[in-house]
Design an enzyme around this catalytic site. Sequence first.
Site, PDB file in Angstrom:
ATOM      1  N   CYS A 101       8.901 -26.000  14.552  1.00  0.00           N
ATOM      2  CA  CYS A 101       8.729 -26.740  15.359  1.00  0.00           C
ATOM      3  C   CYS A 101       6.764 -26.984  15.395  1.00  0.00           C
ATOM      4  CB  CYS A 101       9.367 -25.917  17.121  1.00  0.00           C
ATOM      5  SG  CYS A 101      10.893 -25.944  17.069  1.00  0.00           S
ATOM      6  N   HIS A 129      18.010 -15.323   1.528  1.00  0.00           N
ATOM      7  CA  HIS A 129      19.679 -15.023   0.801  1.00  0.00           C
ATOM      8  C   HIS A 129      19.439 -14.633  -0.095  1.00  0.00           C
ATOM      9  CE1 HIS A 129      21.057 -15.021   4.706  1.00  0.00           C
ATOM     10  NE2 HIS A 129      21.530 -15.873   4.454  1.00  0.00           N
ATOM     11  N   SER A 133      10.176 -20.865  15.450  1.00  0.00           N
ATOM     12  CA  SER A 133      11.286 -21.311  15.417  1.00  0.00           C
ATOM     13  C   SER A 133      11.878 -19.607  14.608  1.00  0.00           C
ATOM     14  CB  SER A 133      11.188 -22.172  13.474  1.00  0.00           C
ATOM     15  OG  SER A 133       9.807 -21.926  13.568  1.00  0.00           O
TER      16      SER A 133
END
Length: 332
Positions: free
Chosen positions: A76, A61, A56
């Site tokens: 996942c 940010h 995944s």
Amino acid sequence: MKREVLAELYCEPIIIGNNKVLTEIFYKALDGFDIRERYIEFEPYGLTIVAVLGQSHAVLHTFPEEGRLSVDVYTCGDIAPSVVIERLIQSLNPRDVKCLSISREGGIEVISDDTFSVNIVPGLKAVYNPHKVIISKVSKYQKIDIIDHQAFGRMLFLDGVVQLSTSDIEKYNDLMVHGLDVKGSRCVILGGGDGFLAKRLFELGAENIKVFEIDKEVADLCAEFFGTGSNVKVEWYFQDALEITEDVVQGTNVFLDFTDIPIGCEARISLEKLIKKLSGALSITAYAGSLLDLPQINVVKNIIENAGFKVETWSEWMPSYLTVSVFVRGTK
């Protein structure tokens, strides 16, 4: 399972403006994942990390000028993305957190957002909007959330169920002790890891108080964020209530301070086993649930009554529970 969490963490700019420290914190939060990353620094400030995980991804940010950190974690495997967010919260101590949790199994389904949705009774939910999330984590046994709420003060949720609020806790404890003279008596609390009921019994003159709480993290977090929990000077036993022995409760006043007693088949059998062990107690007092959920209240009453106790009930409106709370006591 395919799961994704989007989160906004609001921190002091000086914290999230330190790219080196924040990168270390982010990688620590991703412990357990197979990481291949892309790292970008911006001028005059700002940072983006795109971590391609084994199954995944995780993206971070920073917006130092806004005091904001944006995170997107998609997993996942066995590790839930919420674990990463909880680790970041622990490390960064943000003043506010907003989260959106999504299931990606066969499509897109919103599991939860930054509100706390609570089942009052089957088919009826209430939503609490936190003023500030103090801590959100998963212990060995359950999810623990402590928030500040504008109307109800500081609140504790376990697995999404309201356990207490500082606005109502005195009323709750007085209702638990209602009509019972505990001065000079021995008391046993099953559950009650927040420590508030133990503190109240001590104030009322109980001479020996034992608390049996399965989750030590609840007691320790309540000590840190409420000043109670394991700070309360009583006898603490961190074990399953079902492991208690009959001799411990013989001749005591017992309080079932679970706040939420489900009445599914397995839970009912467990409650029956527990009450049978408590048959030597002078009294058993329990929070039985919402007045709107009469089947649950009747189950609790019947189980205590069948153990040879004379049963009485009382109730009162509890604003932070958003319902009329019912209490049950069995006496010999």
